[in-house]
Design a protein around this motif. Structure first.
Motif, PDB file in Angstrom:
ATOM      1  N   UNK A 273     -23.592 -19.687   2.731  1.00  0.00           N
ATOM      2  CA  UNK A 273     -24.732 -20.585   2.557  1.00  0.00           C
ATOM      3  C   UNK A 273     -25.978 -19.860   2.065  1.00  0.00           C
ATOM      4  N   UNK A 274     -26.154 -18.631   2.473  1.00  0.00           N
ATOM      5  CA  UNK A 274     -27.319 -17.857   2.053  1.00  0.00           C
ATOM      6  C   UNK A 274     -26.952 -16.372   2.040  1.00  0.00           C
ATOM      7  N   UNK A 275     -27.363 -15.679   0.991  1.00  0.00           N
ATOM      8  CA  UNK A 275     -27.152 -14.230   0.901  1.00  0.00           C
ATOM      9  C   UNK A 275     -28.316 -13.521   1.580  1.00  0.00           C
ATOM     10  N   UNK A 276     -28.061 -12.331   2.083  1.00  0.00           N
ATOM     11  CA  UNK A 276     -29.132 -11.579   2.759  1.00  0.00           C
ATOM     12  C   UNK A 276     -28.970 -10.085   2.475  1.00  0.00           C
ATOM     13  N   UNK A 277     -30.107  -9.420   2.307  1.00  0.00           N
ATOM     14  CA  UNK A 277     -30.097  -7.985   2.007  1.00  0.00           C
ATOM     15  C   UNK A 277     -31.262  -7.323   2.734  1.00  0.00           C
ATOM     16  N   UNK A 278     -31.047  -6.101   3.235  1.00  0.00           N
ATOM     17  CA  UNK A 278     -32.083  -5.396   3.985  1.00  0.00           C
ATOM     18  C   UNK A 278     -32.482  -4.086   3.339  1.00  0.00           C
ATOM     19  N   UNK A 279     -33.216  -3.292   4.098  1.00  0.00           N
ATOM     20  CA  UNK A 279     -33.621  -1.947   3.690  1.00  0.00           C
ATOM     21  C   UNK A 279     -33.314  -0.973   4.830  1.00  0.00           C
ATOM     22  N   UNK A 280     -33.007   0.243   4.487  1.00  0.00           N
ATOM     23  CA  UNK A 280     -32.867   1.416   5.362  1.00  0.00           C
ATOM     24  C   UNK A 280     -31.423   1.861   5.573  1.00  0.00           C
ATOM     25  N   UNK A 281     -30.440   0.986   5.360  1.00  0.00           N
ATOM     26  CA  UNK A 281     -29.023   1.378   5.489  1.00  0.00           C
ATOM     27  C   UNK A 281     -28.743   2.061   6.827  1.00  0.00           C
ATOM     28  N   UNK A 282     -29.071   1.369   7.910  1.00  0.00           N
ATOM     29  CA  UNK A 282     -28.736   1.886   9.230  1.00  0.00           C
ATOM     30  C   UNK A 282     -27.209   1.929   9.400  1.00  0.00           C
ATOM     31  N   UNK A 283     -26.738   2.852  10.199  1.00  0.00           N
ATOM     32  CA  UNK A 283     -25.299   3.070  10.363  1.00  0.00           C
ATOM     33  C   UNK A 283     -24.561   1.796  10.751  1.00  0.00           C
ATOM     34  N   UNK A 284     -25.151   0.994  11.630  1.00  0.00           N
ATOM     35  CA  UNK A 284     -24.468  -0.201  12.129  1.00  0.00           C
ATOM     36  C   UNK A 284     -24.296  -1.267  11.041  1.00  0.00           C
ATOM     37  N   UNK A 293     -25.433  -5.877   2.970  1.00  0.00           N
ATOM     38  CA  UNK A 293     -25.951  -5.217   1.770  1.00  0.00           C
ATOM     39  C   UNK A 293     -27.350  -4.703   2.098  1.00  0.00           C
ATOM     40  N   UNK A 294     -27.687  -3.522   1.603  1.00  0.00           N
ATOM     41  CA  UNK A 294     -28.948  -2.900   2.005  1.00  0.00           C
ATOM     42  C   UNK A 294     -29.372  -1.861   0.983  1.00  0.00           C
ATOM     43  N   UNK A 295     -30.586  -1.375   1.130  1.00  0.00           N
ATOM     44  CA  UNK A 295     -31.104  -0.306   0.284  1.00  0.00           C
ATOM     45  C   UNK A 295     -31.200   0.963   1.116  1.00  0.00           C
ATOM     46  N   UNK A 296     -30.479   1.987   0.691  1.00  0.00           N
ATOM     47  CA  UNK A 296     -30.538   3.284   1.367  1.00  0.00           C
ATOM     48  C   UNK A 296     -31.778   4.022   0.876  1.00  0.00           C
ATOM     49  N   UNK A 297     -32.741   4.253   1.766  1.00  0.00           N
ATOM     50  CA  UNK A 297     -34.001   4.892   1.368  1.00  0.00           C
ATOM     51  C   UNK A 297     -34.018   6.391   1.670  1.00  0.00           C
ATOM     52  N   UNK A 298     -32.860   6.959   2.012  1.00  0.00           N
ATOM     53  CA  UNK A 298     -32.754   8.411   2.266  1.00  0.00           C
ATOM     54  C   UNK A 298     -33.705   8.852   3.381  1.00  0.00           C
ATOM     55  N   UNK A 299     -33.548   8.234   4.548  1.00  0.00           N
ATOM     56  CA  UNK A 299     -34.465   8.483   5.670  1.00  0.00           C
ATOM     57  C   UNK A 299     -34.465   9.955   6.083  1.00  0.00           C
ATOM     58  N   UNK A 300     -33.284  10.541   6.163  1.00  0.00           N
ATOM     59  CA  UNK A 300     -33.174  11.950   6.563  1.00  0.00           C
ATOM     60  C   UNK A 300     -33.977  12.835   5.612  1.00  0.00           C
ATOM     61  N   UNK A 301     -33.859  12.566   4.316  1.00  0.00           N
ATOM     62  CA  UNK A 301     -34.570  13.387   3.328  1.00  0.00           C
ATOM     63  C   UNK A 301     -36.077  13.175   3.409  1.00  0.00           C
ATOM     64  N   UNK A 302     -36.514  11.964   3.745  1.00  0.00           N
ATOM     65  CA  UNK A 302     -37.946  11.725   3.935  1.00  0.00           C
ATOM     66  C   UNK A 302     -38.496  12.674   4.994  1.00  0.00           C
TER      67      UNK A 302
END
Length: 339
Positions: A273-284, A293-302
């Motif tokens: 019914x609705x698509x959804x996408x986030x940010x941060x690509x948490x392990x879970x 679906x998500x955007x991996x922002x390379x938290x470790x490298x930050x």
């Protein structure tokens, strides 16, 4: 009886001064001598009294880490353990410890930073957020203590050492990904509007809509500071619009989890019914049903790069402010579908 520098020097066949220089990693001491002395230290179980050495050198060999909330709240978000993992890796390599802020309010955090700086409790500070009119950042700007920011400072960013993602273009690309799947009615569930990352992602969202001649509709936006305590009702209102969104971009994977839960209560399926996408690509996120679906922002490298920059400034105070952009990438999973 405690092992002393003199004991190590006697066994290694060098002077106590040489042992001290090895402990300080003095470049004038040869690699061969360093290896020999360190081996003797290891065999004898000798551990340098860094606290005493630091007092003499007027250094704490500690980095202050400032979070946007108290530690208890911050660690509920997987972003913070991961960014701290990156900072810890760099700090460990440089034999630095970490001093975490524990204040629960802005006033407490500000006072804690003042005490860190004026009491020389830390040699440098890493600020793990950037927001408009933040007195902590303004205080650090005026201080002489080396510091780095994870995020883009709102004013005069090139005068401040910081590590950031290109949040405007990343958000723009994310919305264009959904447009490419056939979505024209795309909602944005953002963070608090005084945080720069929220501002930048909203700007990227608007730019993507404008590029594809899609009118911006404020009814399709939900911001954290306007819905505090009313999150469920806000999503209900969003989905009850005359033309409800077919896709939702959320500020963070954690927000996406909440939104999916509210949608389930409304018997609205993801992605049917609705698509959804986030940010941060948490392990879970990969283990959700459907996987998010998500955007991996390379938290470790930050975290890694922020620590690297502040340590560089500690070593050489003449180092000019630097700005580093860490790459992001879209992770396509099962929470988005083509119309």
């Amino acid at each position: 009886m405690a092992i002393t520098i003199k004991d190590v020097a006697k066994k290694a066949g060098v002077s106590p001064a040489t042992v001290s220089r090895v402990i300080a990693d003095n470049p004038r001491i040869s690699v061969k001598t360093k290896a020999k002395v360190r081996e003797v230290m290891k065999d004898m179980g000798y551990y340098p009294n860094f606290q005493a050495r630091n007092l003499v050198a007027n250094k704490s060999r500690t980095l202050g880490i400032i979070m946007e909330n108290s530690a208890a709240l911050a660690f509920q978000n997987p972003f913070f353990p991961e960014v701290l993992r990156g900072i810890s890796t760099q700090a460990h390599d440089s034999k630095y410890g970490l001093y975490l802020s524990t204040g629960a309010t802005l006033e407490e955090i500000y006072q804690e930073v003042v005490e860190m700086v004026q009491g020389r409790r830390v040699d440098g500070i890493i600020l793990l957020y950037s927001k408009i009119g933040d007195p902590v950042l303004e205080f650090l700007r005026q201080s002489e203590l080396p510091f780095a920011v994870v995020g883009r400072p709102h004013q005069d960013p090139f005068s401040v050492t910081h590590v950031n993602n290109d949040n405007i273009n990343t958000a723009k690309d994310t919305v264009e990904y959904l447009i490419g799947l056939g979505h024209r009615h795309i909602a944005f569930v953002g963070g608090a509007t005084d945080f720069v990352v929220s501002i930048d992602r909203m700007q990227g969202y608007k730019q993507a809509l404008a590029k594809h001649n899609i009118s911006f509709d404020v009814d399709y936006t939900v911001n954290q500071d306007f819905i505090q305590g009313k999150e469920r009702e806000s999503i209900r209102r969003l989905m009850a619009l005359p033309v409800p969104p077919t896709a939702i971009v959320t500020h963070d994977d954690m927000v996406a989890y909440e939104v999916i839960g509210y949608l389930e209560d409304l018997e609205i399926g993801v992605p049917d019914d609705v698509s959804i996408i986030g940010f941060n690509n948490h392990t879970i996120s990969r283990y959700l049903k459907p996987p998010l679906s998500t955007v991996d922002i390379s938290i470790y490298e930050l975290g890694l790069r922020a620590a690297e920059l502040v340590l560089e400034k500690i070593t050489d105070e003449s180092t000019p402010p630097k700005q580093v952009v860490v790459p992001s990438r879209l992770i396509e999973r099962g929470s988005c579908r083509r119309l």
